[in-house]
Every structure is written in C-alpha cells, then in structure tokens.
Motif scaffolding. Structure first.
Motif, PDB file in Angstrom:
ATOM      1  N   ARG A 136       0.841  -1.179  -0.049  1.00  0.00           N
ATOM      2  CA  ARG A 136       0.041  -0.117   0.082  1.00  0.00           C
ATOM      3  C   ARG A 136       0.820   1.216   0.012  1.00  0.00           C
ATOM      4  O   ARG A 136       0.366   2.300  -0.725  1.00  0.00           O
ATOM      5  CB  ARG A 136      -1.041   0.005   1.325  1.00  0.00           C
ATOM      6  N   ASP A 166     -10.702  -9.456   1.036  1.00  0.00           N
ATOM      7  CA  ASP A 166     -11.213  -7.863   1.046  1.00  0.00           C
ATOM      8  C   ASP A 166     -11.975  -7.502  -0.321  1.00  0.00           C
ATOM      9  O   ASP A 166     -11.130  -6.891  -0.870  1.00  0.00           O
ATOM     10  CB  ASP A 166     -10.160  -7.153   1.477  1.00  0.00           C
ATOM     11  N   ASP A 168     -14.263  -5.540  -1.045  1.00  0.00           N
ATOM     12  CA  ASP A 168     -14.492  -4.081  -1.228  1.00  0.00           C
ATOM     13  C   ASP A 168     -13.491  -3.313  -1.821  1.00  0.00           C
ATOM     14  O   ASP A 168     -13.345  -2.590  -2.537  1.00  0.00           O
ATOM     15  CB  ASP A 168     -15.056  -3.301   0.118  1.00  0.00           C
ATOM     16  N   GLN A 169     -11.925  -3.727  -1.129  1.00  0.00           N
ATOM     17  CA  GLN A 169     -10.894  -3.098  -1.427  1.00  0.00           C
ATOM     18  C   GLN A 169     -10.303  -3.812  -2.794  1.00  0.00           C
ATOM     19  O   GLN A 169      -9.836  -2.840  -3.772  1.00  0.00           O
ATOM     20  CB  GLN A 169      -9.666  -3.464  -0.439  1.00  0.00           C
ATOM     21  N   SER A 171     -12.632  -4.430  -5.202  1.00  0.00           N
ATOM     22  CA  SER A 171     -13.392  -3.766  -6.126  1.00  0.00           C
ATOM     23  C   SER A 171     -12.925  -2.027  -6.428  1.00  0.00           C
ATOM     24  O   SER A 171     -12.926  -1.793  -7.554  1.00  0.00           O
ATOM     25  CB  SER A 171     -14.969  -3.652  -5.494  1.00  0.00           C
ATOM     26  N   LYS A 172     -12.448  -1.578  -5.265  1.00  0.00           N
ATOM     27  CA  LYS A 172     -12.009  -0.473  -5.232  1.00  0.00           C
ATOM     28  C   LYS A 172     -10.716  -0.210  -6.084  1.00  0.00           C
ATOM     29  O   LYS A 172     -10.418   0.684  -6.771  1.00  0.00           O
ATOM     30  CB  LYS A 172     -11.887   0.218  -3.886  1.00  0.00           C
ATOM     31  N   LEU A 173      -9.878  -1.104  -5.970  1.00  0.00           N
ATOM     32  CA  LEU A 173      -8.462  -1.112  -6.442  1.00  0.00           C
ATOM     33  C   LEU A 173      -8.769  -1.279  -8.097  1.00  0.00           C
ATOM     34  O   LEU A 173      -8.018  -0.760  -8.738  1.00  0.00           O
ATOM     35  CB  LEU A 173      -7.584  -2.117  -5.957  1.00  0.00           C
ATOM     36  N   ASP A 175     -11.419  -0.554  -9.626  1.00  0.00           N
ATOM     37  CA  ASP A 175     -11.699   0.721 -10.355  1.00  0.00           C
ATOM     38  C   ASP A 175     -10.752   1.797 -10.262  1.00  0.00           C
ATOM     39  O   ASP A 175     -10.489   2.480 -11.431  1.00  0.00           O
ATOM     40  CB  ASP A 175     -12.907   1.394  -9.468  1.00  0.00           C
ATOM     41  N   LYS A 176      -9.754   1.950  -9.513  1.00  0.00           N
ATOM     42  CA  LYS A 176      -8.633   2.704  -9.291  1.00  0.00           C
ATOM     43  C   LYS A 176      -7.609   2.176 -10.536  1.00  0.00           C
ATOM     44  O   LYS A 176      -7.337   3.334 -11.220  1.00  0.00           O
ATOM     45  CB  LYS A 176      -7.811   2.407  -8.060  1.00  0.00           C
ATOM     46  N   HIS A 179      -9.427   3.504 -13.547  1.00  0.00           N
ATOM     47  CA  HIS A 179      -9.076   5.163 -13.477  1.00  0.00           C
ATOM     48  C   HIS A 179      -7.633   5.852 -13.906  1.00  0.00           C
ATOM     49  O   HIS A 179      -7.685   6.812 -14.387  1.00  0.00           O
ATOM     50  CB  HIS A 179      -9.379   5.855 -12.355  1.00  0.00           C
TER      51      HIS A 179
END
Length: 293
Positions: A136, A166, A168-169, A171-173, A175-176, A179
């Motif tokens: 991270r 994890d 949620d993380q 999915s967020k990663l 997306d990132k 992006h």
C-alpha cells in the motif's frame, strides 16, 4: 601499458575494466583499479559507482554498497536511476524495508524519479510479514511521484487483498486501476478468481465473474468450477457451468471433464447427465465426452 604508450585512460576506460572485473567476481581487483583511478585524478561517474555497487550487492556486501553510495554523494556525483535501482535491489533482497523506503525518499530529494521498474523491484523483493502494508505504501508513493503503477504492481496488491478476502478493497482497486488507465484484462480476472478459490472464498470469486469491463472466458469459469468441485460444492459448480453456457462461453474439454468427474465421483449421476444434455443442446460436442467419468 596504456600510460606507457602515451594513452591516458579516461573514466569510460576505467569503468569498463571495473565492470569486467566485477562480473568475473574479482571485486578486490576492481577496487584496486578504482583506487588507482582516483590517484590518477580521474573522477568516477555514476556508471563507475553503479557498477561497483552492483558487484557489492551481488556479493551480499550491502553495507559496503551503501557506504559507496554515500561516498558518491560526497564527491558531488549524482546517482542516476540505475544507481538507485541497483542499490534498492540489493537492499530489498535482504528484507530491509525501512532502508528501501529511505532510499526511495532520497531519490525524490535528488530529483531522480522512480520508474515502474523501481516499484517492481520493491514489490517483488520485499517479502515480510507486513507485505500488505508495504504494498500500500508503494502504491501511494507511486501515485505521489506521478508514476502510474503497471499491471504487475496492481496484481501484487490484488493478490494480497485476495488472501484476506477484502472484496470491497478489491473492487476499489480495480476501479482505481481503470481510472489510472491500466485496464485489467481477462488474465487479471482469471488470476484473481484462482487466488480467491485457493483461499476458499468462492462467493467473492463468483462476484468477480461479473467484473466491470471484462467478460470471463473459459479459463475463468473453469478455474471457479474446479475450485468448487474440489471443495464438494457441486451444486454451485453446476450453476456456474450452466451460466457459462447461457452467457455464450463455450466449454472446453477441461471444463467438461472437471465438472463431470466431480459429479460422478460425488454421487450425482443425474446431474452429470444434465450437464452433458446442456452441452448437447448447445450443439457443442467436445472431445471431453470421451473422458472416463
């Protein structure tokens, strides 16, 4: 002999000789040449120092490599990206995470910006109990330095998140990742599904089948089916197989044999028959129909 002939060696000549001696494992001879070079008033450059630092790191003489790096700075010889990557590689392979991040910070101070290769060195070599924390930090520093992490960097982070489930993380990663212009492909998704299945996180793996912007292929489906079958989740495996066909993903010999063998060995002959029937209905008769199940 060069000097006797009136040909004075320059920094490039010395660096080539030092590099050759280093590669031959003759470190002491390399440093004798380096000392002679200084005595002759020939100032070493970044290539000279990087060569010696690399040889020291390969000989696991990390402290001496770092001391040489510090000496380099006192001589007003600016390290380049090769120097830093060489030193980082040596430091990381000995698990010195704090020292690695200190060097990373020094790079920025001296206006030497890390490359993707720099971050890959760190991610591939730093294997400690705090791996997730380190990963991270690297991602944060990568973005901070204006460097877009590549698929290898993201894959390492995603792999760690898979181990702890994890979602949620993850999915967020993902997306990132999109992006930042690093679009995950079907290989990325298949790898994630495999790692989640290895950790018995089948619900999360199934949710990834419907990931954004990437349709699962036969490998992705087969990976999930195999994981479900190995843990005796036959009903779920059957549902995934049916969905696979309904979504137009043609099963291959591996996926068919995997499911049929599991259904038969687990005492589900009717279900095995239904799978074969579904395949025949879809007008697909693969070589796997001849498997001994």
């Amino acid at each position: 002999k060069m000097a006797d002939s009136g040909c004075i060696p320059n920094v490039y000549t010395y660096s080539i000789l030092i590099n050759g001696l280093g590669k031959a494992g003759k470190l002491e001879d390399a440093f004798r040449v380096f000392k002679h070079m200084l005595e002759q008033g020939c100032n070493p450059n970044a290539i000279t120092y990087s060569t010696l630092i690399n040889s020291l790191c390969k000989a696991n003489r990390i402290l001496e490599a770092h001391q040489l790096y510090e000496e380099m700075m006192t001589r007003d010889c600016e390290p380049d990206i090769v120097t830093y990557n060489t030193l980082l590689d040596g430091v990381c392979k000995t698990g010195q995470a704090d020292a690695a991040f200190k060097i990373l910070d020094e790079m920025l101070v001296h206006n030497c910006f890390p490359s993707i290769f720099t971050f890959n060195i760190l991610l591939n070599a730093l294997c400690t109990k705090e791996q997730d924390k380190i990963d991270r930090q690297l991602l944060f520093k990568s973005i901070e330095y204006g460097r877009v992490p590549n698929v290898i960097v993201y894959s390492s982070l995603l792999g760690d998140l898979c181990k702890v489930g994890d979602v949620d993380q993850i999915s967020k990663l993902l997306d990132k990742m999109c992006h930042m212009g690093c679009v995950p492909d079907v290989v990325t998704y298949s790898t994630l599904v495999h790692k989640l299945c290895m950790n018995n996180r089948f619900d999360q793996a199934y949710n990834l089948l419907h990931g954004k912007g990437c349709a699962p292929n036969v490998v992705t489906y087969t990976t999930l089916i195999d994981g479900l079958c190995k843990t005796n989740n036959i009903a779920e495996a059957k549902n995934v197989f049916v969905e696979m066909i309904q979504r137009g993903c043609v099963p291959d010999a591996v996926s068919l044999c995997t499911l049929n063998a599991s259904l038969c060995s687990s005492g589900y002959p009717m279900e095995a028959y239904e799978v074969r029937k579904a395949i025949l209905t879809s007008r697909f008769i693969p070589e796997a129909l001849s498997c001994n199940t």
